[in-house]
Design an enzyme around this catalytic site. Sequence first.
Site, PDB file in Angstrom:
ATOM      1  N   TYR A 155       0.841  -1.206   0.000  1.00 31.56           N
ATOM      2  CA  TYR A 155       0.000   0.000   0.000  1.00 31.56           C
ATOM      3  C   TYR A 155       0.874   1.254   0.000  1.00 31.56           C
ATOM      4  O   TYR A 155       0.486   2.283  -0.548  1.00 31.56           O
ATOM      5  CB  TYR A 155      -0.955  -0.022   1.183  1.00 31.56           C
ATOM      6  CG  TYR A 155      -2.177   0.839   0.992  1.00 31.56           C
ATOM      7  CD1 TYR A 155      -3.055   0.607  -0.075  1.00 31.56           C
ATOM      8  CD2 TYR A 155      -2.479   1.879   1.862  1.00 31.56           C
ATOM      9  CE1 TYR A 155      -4.182   1.394  -0.256  1.00 31.56           C
ATOM     10  CE2 TYR A 155      -3.604   2.666   1.689  1.00 31.56           C
ATOM     11  CZ  TYR A 155      -4.445   2.416   0.620  1.00 31.56           C
ATOM     12  OH  TYR A 155      -5.569   3.204   0.436  1.00 31.56           O
ATOM     13  N   LYS A 162      -3.287   8.562   2.646  1.00 35.95           N
ATOM     14  CA  LYS A 162      -4.524   8.395   3.413  1.00 35.95           C
ATOM     15  C   LYS A 162      -4.357   8.884   4.856  1.00 35.95           C
ATOM     16  O   LYS A 162      -5.306   9.390   5.464  1.00 35.95           O
ATOM     17  CB  LYS A 162      -4.961   6.932   3.407  1.00 35.95           C
ATOM     18  CG  LYS A 162      -5.452   6.430   2.058  1.00 35.95           C
ATOM     19  CD  LYS A 162      -6.704   7.147   1.591  1.00 35.95           C
ATOM     20  CE  LYS A 162      -7.295   6.488   0.351  1.00 35.95           C
ATOM     21  NZ  LYS A 162      -8.475   7.231  -0.167  1.00 35.95           N
TER      22      LYS A 162
END
Length: 255
Positions: A155, A162
């Site tokens: 990720y 995020k």
Amino acid sequence: MGLLTGKKALIFGIANNKSIAYGIAKKFKEEGAELAVSYAGEKLESRVVPIAEELGAKLCVPCDVTCDEDIAKAFGIIAKDFGNIDILVHSIAFAPGEALKGRYIDTARDAFKLSMDISAYSLVALCKAAEPIMNEWGSVINMSYYGAEKVVTNYNLMGVAKAALECSTRYLACDLGEKKVRINSISAGPIKTLAASGIGGFKNILAHIEERSPLHQNVTIEDVGDTAAFLASDLSKTITGETLHVDCGYNVVGI
């Protein structure tokens, strides 16, 4: 009468009928909201316009969230043709494919800048543009993921973006709260979307969640739509600055 009858929702981030933003828009329509949607440039126009028609959207407007002039133009059209809004949905994220595999330490400077601009700063820019046409007790909703809190293999850069998005949500809660507008993040479990397809080993992540989460399953765009409808409704009008996990409980599991 639905939860959102009489409310107007502006939705950014529909890419196709598999996207989280589509699940949210569909639920909003079912709950009685009027919809306006945006698409990012000509490449997505042919996909999004038919979806907007399917959902009965009152307006479908192009907007490049990396360009302040484009945002201003889009919101000028929205204010004129759609009017004041009650709900703003930000479901936008991007990182170059090479930044979603291998080692995070190898992230290129340009990739970092681009991902943070599209995935995090765009929330700030859209909130600023929406503020003058946002009704009192309005709701802003954005989409996050557990990779903002813990390391999720591959990720990488998106996790950092995020994290910035979630932190921005808390700071924006203070600014928007002055006008009785709230903002929250939904941290959804992994869902097989166009955006997720670029993450290395994504099928393994889905299998892991199904095995280890308390509910032993993965979430759907419909599940996220249900939660978004709650956050957009008057039922949640004193909730702001929060990150709400919709992940079958995976975030509470330790060793």
